[in-house]
Design an enzyme around this catalytic site. Structure first.
Site, short mmCIF file in Angstrom:
data_model
loop_
_atom_site.label_atom_id
_atom_site.label_comp_id
_atom_site.label_asym_id
_atom_site.label_seq_id
_atom_site.Cartn_x
_atom_site.Cartn_y
_atom_site.Cartn_z
N CYS A 104 80.54 137.44 17.36
CA CYS A 104 79.13 137.21 17.04
C CYS A 104 78.47 138.40 16.34
CB CYS A 104 78.35 136.80 18.28
SG CYS A 104 78.28 138.02 19.59
N ASP A 118 71.06 132.46 15.34
CA ASP A 118 72.04 132.65 16.41
C ASP A 118 73.43 132.25 15.92
OD1 ASP A 118 73.53 132.69 18.75
OD2 ASP A 118 72.07 131.57 19.94
N HIS A 164 76.06 131.82 17.73
CA HIS A 164 76.86 131.25 18.82
C HIS A 164 76.95 129.73 18.76
CE1 HIS A 164 75.58 135.23 20.28
NE2 HIS A 164 76.75 135.26 20.89
#
Length: 377
Positions: free
Chosen positions: A87, A280, A282
């Site tokens: 990430c 994000d 993820h």
């Protein structure tokens, strides 16, 4: 799902005061602005646009996430996905992509309610190929190459975690090798930007002509990306830095922040009240196959079309890397002039004329970083 090359956007869920992003304030009579953001230096963020344009601008940011089923990353583990460990590298890709899109196609097209011109569409597609999840040479910013350079430069292997500092150093090395659009990159590892080092980096280059390589000088600065790793607290963000951190988004040269909340890396691109907006990484998505000469491929999953998401600044991990893009020497000098209008207390970083031996040159107010910071998943 909307495409980046359409004029649709999702504007659900927005509330609060004006939003500051890339030197632009998204505001309206009903939202107003954050009073704590109004005490800014002169000439910063003089551009105000309608609040409802913010979701469209967000939908035109490049969004890099976990991917699966790509060609194996070289090494004994033969990794075909970065889920669970990549990430920070994906956040690094997003920060770099924001810098490069600003350099190559500018920023105003992100605010337009029109479909982007064909030239911009083509440039964005060409840029996306540089980030494709493939080990090929024509994709210098792929997860494969980031991991490869991380191994050579820092001894990283397999699924090792990266912090904002180590990720910045990997980007610096790859940009130096690739020089996209003649861009160079400087990493201020001690929270200090030294102008003599910038000048040397931006005005010299290695001749690649016939004969022995030699250094040549140039009058005009090359376009410049500056990454500034900082740590603004020990275990948590020190509240005295939050206001200054938010103020950075008022500068048109600020490209965002590679950081996150504890154990989770995010890319921050805007500030509103006491919140930061983020993309994000993820989300696990299938890899999009792209070949060397292919410009027509599915771009949908490279852009975020949901409701923009935000997090209280108090919940951030204290380790982060701030990114800036300067198109010229005068652009940097304008930024320096405005940045130095801020009071020196609680400064995030320093801008110094000259580096000197025996002194780190770090800001008195910000801890110099080791890279044990930020165990991002």
């Amino acid at each position: 799902m909307a495409s980046i090359f359409s004029n649709r956007s999702n504007d659900g869920g927005l509330s609060g005061g004006g939003i500051w992003m890339h030197g632009v304030c998204f505001t309206s009579e009903s939202t107003g602005t954050d009073p704590s953001m109004d005490s800014s230096p002169p000439n910063v963020a003089t551009k105000f646009v309608d609040f409802n344009q913010f979701p469209r601008a967000v939908s035109r940011l490049l969004w890099f996430t976990y991917r699966c089923d790509f060609e194996p990353i070289a090494g004994p583990m033969h990794l075909t996905s970065d889920a669970g460990w990549g990430c920070t590298l994906r956040s690094a890709q997003m920060l770099l992509a924001q810098c490069l899109t600003t350099h190559l196609v500018g920023y105003d097209w992100k605010l337009s309610d029109q479909v982007p011109p064909a030239g911009i569409v083509r440039t964005i597609r060409e840029l996306l190929r540089w980030f494709a999840d493939t080990p090929n040479d024509w994709s210098p910013y792929s997860i494969h190459n980031l991991v490869r350079i991380g191994g050579i430069l820092l001894g990283k292997t397999g699924t090792d975690w990266y912090g904002p500092t180590t990720a910045a150093l990997v980007l610096q090395q790859i940009v130096a090798m690739h020089e996209p659009g003649n861009v160079v990159m400087y990493v201020a590892v001690d929270a200090a930007i030294f102008k003599d080092k910038l000048r040397l980096l931006c005005t010299t280059e290695l001749s690649r002509g016939s004969g022995e390589p030699h250094v040549i000088s140039r009058k005009e600065w090359k376009p410049l990306i500056v990454l500034v790793p900082v740590r603004i607290g020990i275990d948590h963000v020190n509240p005295v830095y939050i206001h200054r951190l938010k103020q950075l988004f008022k500068f048109p040269q600020c490209m965002g922040i590679m950081g996150g909340k504890p154990r989770s890396s995010l890319y921050f691109f805007a500030a509103q009240d006491n919140y930061l907006y983020y993309l994000d990484p993820h989300t696990l998505q299938p890899t999009i196959p792209i070949s060397n000469d292919q410009l027509f491929f599915d771009t949908t999953t490279y852009f975020y079309h949901g409701t923009p998401r935000k997090i209280p600044a108090t919940e951030l991990d204290p380790s982060m890397t701030i990114g800036f893009f300067f198109s010229s020497e005068s652009d940097f000098e304008a930024f320096q002039h405005d940045y130095e209008q801020f009071p020196k207390e609680n400064s995030l970083f320093s801008i110094l004329d000259q580096s000197f031996d025996g002194t780190k040159g770090s800001s008195e107010d910000v801890l110099a970083l080791s890279d044990d910071e930020f165990d991002a998943l």
